[in-house]
Design a protein around this motif. Structure first.
Motif, PDB file in Angstrom:
ATOM      1  N   GLN A 158       0.876  -1.223  -0.150  1.00 18.28           N
ATOM      2  CA  GLN A 158       0.057  -0.258  -0.323  1.00 18.28           C
ATOM      3  C   GLN A 158       0.944   0.897  -0.088  1.00 18.28           C
ATOM      4  O   GLN A 158       0.674   2.529  -0.473  1.00 18.28           O
ATOM      5  N   PHE A 159       2.150   1.316   0.976  1.00 17.78           N
ATOM      6  CA  PHE A 159       2.833   2.344   0.313  1.00 17.78           C
ATOM      7  C   PHE A 159       3.378   2.555  -0.917  1.00 17.78           C
ATOM      8  O   PHE A 159       3.428   4.063  -0.895  1.00 17.78           O
ATOM      9  N   VAL A 160       3.726   1.845  -1.396  1.00 18.45           N
ATOM     10  CA  VAL A 160       3.819   1.668  -2.873  1.00 18.45           C
ATOM     11  C   VAL A 160       3.630   2.309  -3.674  1.00 18.45           C
ATOM     12  O   VAL A 160       3.387   3.364  -4.638  1.00 18.45           O
ATOM     13  N   PHE A 161       2.631   1.614  -3.794  1.00 23.54           N
ATOM     14  CA  PHE A 161       0.795   2.238  -4.180  1.00 23.54           C
ATOM     15  C   PHE A 161       0.520   3.613  -4.614  1.00 23.54           C
ATOM     16  O   PHE A 161       0.435   4.526  -4.642  1.00 23.54           O
ATOM     17  N   LEU A 162       0.618   4.163  -2.810  1.00 23.02           N
ATOM     18  CA  LEU A 162       0.038   5.255  -2.304  1.00 23.02           C
ATOM     19  C   LEU A 162       1.950   5.883  -3.256  1.00 23.02           C
ATOM     20  O   LEU A 162       1.536   7.627  -3.462  1.00 23.02           O
ATOM     21  N   PHE A 163       2.612   6.085  -3.095  1.00 24.81           N
ATOM     22  CA  PHE A 163       4.127   6.496  -3.380  1.00 24.81           C
ATOM     23  C   PHE A 163       3.406   6.841  -4.998  1.00 24.81           C
ATOM     24  O   PHE A 163       4.354   8.585  -5.080  1.00 24.81           O
ATOM     25  N   LEU A 164       3.288   5.853  -5.356  1.00 28.54           N
ATOM     26  CA  LEU A 164       3.496   6.385  -6.767  1.00 28.54           C
ATOM     27  C   LEU A 164       2.030   7.707  -7.376  1.00 28.54           C
ATOM     28  O   LEU A 164       2.060   8.066  -8.123  1.00 28.54           O
ATOM     29  N   THR A 165       0.887   7.600  -6.624  1.00 24.96           N
ATOM     30  CA  THR A 165      -0.250   8.195  -6.663  1.00 24.96           C
ATOM     31  C   THR A 165       0.511  10.361  -5.873  1.00 24.96           C
ATOM     32  O   THR A 165      -0.024  11.505  -6.772  1.00 24.96           O
ATOM     33  N   THR A 166       1.586   9.737  -5.830  1.00 21.30           N
ATOM     34  CA  THR A 166       2.418  11.543  -5.040  1.00 21.30           C
ATOM     35  C   THR A 166       2.278  12.384  -6.290  1.00 21.30           C
ATOM     36  O   THR A 166       2.871  13.996  -5.595  1.00 21.30           O
ATOM     37  N   GLY A 167       2.594  11.840  -7.178  1.00 15.51           N
ATOM     38  CA  GLY A 167       2.931  12.941  -8.720  1.00 15.51           C
ATOM     39  C   GLY A 167       1.798  13.336  -8.843  1.00 15.51           C
ATOM     40  O   GLY A 167       1.998  14.951  -8.819  1.00 15.51           O
ATOM     41  N   LEU A 168       0.950  14.073  -7.879  1.00 15.04           N
ATOM     42  CA  LEU A 168      -0.386  14.625  -8.251  1.00 15.04           C
ATOM     43  C   LEU A 168      -0.053  15.743  -7.258  1.00 15.04           C
ATOM     44  O   LEU A 168      -0.370  17.036  -8.074  1.00 15.04           O
ATOM     45  N   ILE A 169       1.097  16.041  -6.080  1.00 15.52           N
ATOM     46  CA  ILE A 169       1.877  16.805  -5.593  1.00 15.52           C
ATOM     47  C   ILE A 169       2.392  17.894  -6.434  1.00 15.52           C
ATOM     48  O   ILE A 169       2.251  19.512  -6.018  1.00 15.52           O
ATOM     49  N   SER A 170       1.952  17.906  -8.029  1.00 18.63           N
ATOM     50  CA  SER A 170       2.898  18.495  -8.811  1.00 18.63           C
ATOM     51  C   SER A 170       1.729  19.448  -9.280  1.00 18.63           C
ATOM     52  O   SER A 170       2.155  20.302  -9.577  1.00 18.63           O
ATOM     53  N   GLU A 171       0.270  19.315  -8.819  1.00 13.98           N
ATOM     54  CA  GLU A 171      -0.512  20.081  -9.214  1.00 13.98           C
ATOM     55  C   GLU A 171      -0.724  21.261  -8.858  1.00 13.98           C
ATOM     56  O   GLU A 171      -1.425  22.788  -8.794  1.00 13.98           O
TER      57      GLU A 171
END
Length: 227
Positions: A158-171
């Motif tokens: 779950q940690f790795v999956f959520l890490f991959l969604t953090t690219g949204l912080i570039s917004e």
């Protein structure tokens, strides 16, 4: 045939520096957010126990359901732009990104930890009470260690999956890996090569997290070596 020009990235010191800085920002935001998210998630899981006051239990459950059923990007915008208005406070977008990551991680971690807690054999709990264990000691010494050991692989995934969604912080302008990719592609117009490199960086960091967290498993749960 498509002409790959990866050198359009590497030949610029500025581009390479931006990529490294983006990877570092993604790493520390995810790591710190994950640690605090795990702590908060553990508390939320314990608050959902049947022995807890029903008001607190419903509050914790409602929080988890709200976070898990809304997009991360919406949560991030709320933290970055909504909370400062509601609280009449100002903080940096880095702080907003970190808080949004922590809140998001905590809800998902909570459900995983709660499943581990619920799987604790009832006989062990009854035996602990018969030996005079108090509730705090029971949770700290018997329930949580076993629960976390059982669900540890799920927490890592779950940690790795959520890490991959953090690219949204570039917004919101955070200079993470995804932001670095946009910065470079807007200047050299080699989008395909840039995003191939970003994919490789994300994959490499995911494997790094998995190796580190799996390596910590024996340290965290030393009794596994005795099995």
């Amino acid at each position: 045939m498509f002409d790959f020009r990866f050198y359009e990235i590497w030949r610029s010191e500025e581009f390479v520096q931006v990529l490294f800085e983006g990877a570092f920002n993604s790493f520390w935001l995810t790591t710190v957010g994950g640690i605090f998210g795990f702590i908060l998630g553990t508390g939320l899981a314990l608050l959902q126990d049947k022995s807890v006051f029903v008001g607190l239990r419903l509050l914790a459950r409602s929080y988890v359901e709200i976070i898990r059923n809304t997009p991360f990007v919406v949560q991030m915008f709320f933290v970055a732009f909504g909370l400062p208005i509601l609280l009449d406070m100002q903080w940096s977008f880095f702080a907003s990104a970190l808080l949004a990551i922590m809140l998001n991680f905590s809800a998902y971690f909570s459900e995983i930890i709660r499943s581990g807690i619920d799987s604790t054999p009832k006989g062990q709990i009854e035996a602990a009470y018969s030996l005079g264990f108090k509730k705090y000691d029971l949770v700290k010494d018997i329930i949580l260690p076993q629960a976390l050991e059982k669900v540890y692989p799920s927490l890592v995934s779950q940690f790795v999956f959520l890490f991959l969604t953090t690219g949204l912080i570039s917004e919101i302008g955070i200079e993470d890996i995804t932001w670095a990719g946009r910065f470079i592609s807007d200047r050299n117009f080699r989008d395909f090569e840039v995003y191939l490199v970003l994919s490789a960086i994300y994959m490499s960091m995911s494997w790094m997290f998995i190796l580190i967290l799996n390596g910590c498993r024996r340290k965290l749960f030393p009794w596994r070596a005795e099995k």
